[in-house]
Design a protein around this motif. Structure first.
Motif, PDB file in Angstrom:
ATOM      1  N   GLU A 190      -2.235   7.629  -5.792  1.00 55.35           N
ATOM      2  CA  GLU A 190      -3.033   6.812  -6.231  1.00 55.35           C
ATOM      3  C   GLU A 190      -3.904   6.650  -5.514  1.00 55.35           C
ATOM      4  O   GLU A 190      -4.421   6.705  -3.982  1.00 55.35           O
ATOM      5  CB  GLU A 190      -2.609   5.148  -6.205  1.00 55.35           C
ATOM      6  CG  GLU A 190      -1.814   4.771  -7.091  1.00 55.35           C
ATOM      7  CD  GLU A 190      -0.990   3.250  -6.997  1.00 55.35           C
ATOM      8  OE1 GLU A 190      -2.074   2.357  -5.664  1.00 55.35           O
ATOM      9  OE2 GLU A 190      -0.433   2.683  -7.270  1.00 55.35           O
ATOM     10  N   GLN A 237       0.032   5.464  -0.027  1.00 54.57           N
ATOM     11  CA  GLN A 237      -0.853   5.112  -1.224  1.00 54.57           C
ATOM     12  C   GLN A 237      -1.119   6.704  -1.817  1.00 54.57           C
ATOM     13  O   GLN A 237      -1.099   6.986  -3.010  1.00 54.57           O
ATOM     14  CB  GLN A 237      -2.197   4.387  -1.291  1.00 54.57           C
ATOM     15  CG  GLN A 237      -1.476   3.061  -0.827  1.00 54.57           C
ATOM     16  CD  GLN A 237      -1.068   2.494  -1.839  1.00 54.57           C
ATOM     17  OE1 GLN A 237      -1.641   2.754  -2.670  1.00 54.57           O
ATOM     18  NE2 GLN A 237      -0.972   1.746  -1.558  1.00 54.57           N
ATOM     19  N   ARG A 243      -5.602   7.602 -10.726  1.00 58.18           N
ATOM     20  CA  ARG A 243      -3.780   7.801 -10.975  1.00 58.18           C
ATOM     21  C   ARG A 243      -3.728   9.555 -10.837  1.00 58.18           C
ATOM     22  O   ARG A 243      -3.989  10.142 -12.694  1.00 58.18           O
ATOM     23  CB  ARG A 243      -2.820   7.240 -10.870  1.00 58.18           C
ATOM     24  CG  ARG A 243      -2.791   5.802 -10.717  1.00 58.18           C
ATOM     25  CD  ARG A 243      -1.950   4.604 -11.456  1.00 58.18           C
ATOM     26  NE  ARG A 243      -1.647   3.564 -10.870  1.00 58.18           N
ATOM     27  CZ  ARG A 243      -3.311   2.099 -11.409  1.00 58.18           C
ATOM     28  NH1 ARG A 243      -3.963   2.500 -12.373  1.00 58.18           N
ATOM     29  NH2 ARG A 243      -2.734   1.371 -10.733  1.00 58.18           N
TER      30      ARG A 243
END
Length: 317
Positions: free
Chosen positions: A280, A274, A66
């Motif tokens: 992420e 995402q 991340r």
């Protein structure tokens, strides 16, 4: 003493040797060689440009990574893929994507074929005007087209509700009407693309076959099914393949109209959310790899399913 002259003997005719069954003919081999010479440089550059991002995305998908916490990056093998494939959100997005792809491509094929017939049969004097008018939607940028459709159906500024007398109906407030508008915008925008490809296929149908079918008493529908469509198989395959690959990667319309709300999220939008929104990188890269594999699978299914013999299309045995 008389002598008789024997007539000259003719040398036996030698038939040209044909290529063994399953082998390429000399013409096909030379055309393949020429094709690689012409397309080889561009193919090599495209491979260099696209191979690195694909490999990099696969590499990043093997990490729990991340951007908000870069120090805790850890190698997790295929755990990101396991997380995605066991999550209902992925299957929901995949179902939405497949539904949009099937509906839009099927409708565009029918409408595109009808428009291709109109352009093909149009009077010569007005043919350029007809073709230009049909192709105008495809010339519009997708984002601009999506904004136009969103504006028309928007609850506060839209004019469709006024025309239809629906009052304050929120088209984007529920899944089915929102997906219907997304599909309509895709169909309006990209049907001209399919019609253009099918028009090229119609030009390859021999007129002699059409006239022979008329002489035999075949109806228009019979000529369409028995003569036109079989001779357009390669063009239909190319049109469906290109549009299916493009429709499966739908992103712009969903981003502009719904932002993925009310279960309208596609797999490409899910990967965007995402990677860009939540930062992420591991999960986003895994989603991108899965989308890429789905696209490859679609291409393989279309090519193997249609079984287009290009050698036969060129008139080779």
């Amino acid at each position: 003493m008389s002598t008789t002259t024997m007539p000259p003997t003719k040398a036996p005719k030698t038939e040209p040797k044909s290529a063994p069954k399953g082998a390429l003919s000399d013409r096909a081999r030379s055309e393949r060689r020429l094709g690689w010479m012409l397309a080889g440089p561009a193919f090599a550059i495209m491979l260099l440009v696209t191979a690195y991002p694909i490999v990099q995305a696969f590499y990043e998908s093997l990490f729990d990574y991340r951007l908000t916490d870069p120090d805790n990056r850890s190698f997790t093998w295929f755990s990101n893929y396991a997380v995605i494939l066991t999550d209902s959100i992925w299957w929901q997005a995949l179902g939405v994507t497949v539904g949009i792809t099937v509906v839009t491509v099927a409708v565009e094929l029918v409408l595109g074929f009808a428009l291709a017939m109109v352009m093909h049969k149009a009077i010569t004097s007005v043919r350029p005007v007809v073709r230009t008018a049909i192709l105008i939607p495809y010339a519009i940028i997708t984002v601009v087209s999506a904004f136009a459709w969103w504006y028309g159906f928007n609850l506060t500024s839209g004019f469709v509700n006024t025309w239809l007398g629906l009052g304050d109906y929120d088209w984007f407030g529920d899944t089915l009407p929102a997906l219907a508008i997304i599909c309509l915008s895709e169909i309006w925008k990209t049907t001209p693309f399919i019609s253009l490809l099918l028009l090229a296929g119609l030009a390859q149908v021999p007129e002699v076959l059409q006239e022979a079918a008329k002489v035999d008493g075949a109806t228009w529908l019979q000529r369409l099914w028995k003569v036109t469509i079989p001779n357009m198989k390669a063009a239909i395959m190319v049109a469906l393949l290109f549009r299916a690959l493009d429709a499966f990667r739908i992103f712009d319309n969903i981003f502009i109209m719904t932002r993925g709300n009310n279960n309208t999220e596609s797999v490409s939008f899910l990967a965007y959310r995402q990677t860009i929104s939540r930062l992420e990188i591991g999960l986003g890269s895994a989603l991108s790899v899965l989308v890429f594999l789905c696209v490859v699978l679609i291409a393989v299914v279309f090519i193997k399913g249609f079984k287009v013999d290009l050698a036969s299309a060129r008139g080779e045995k």
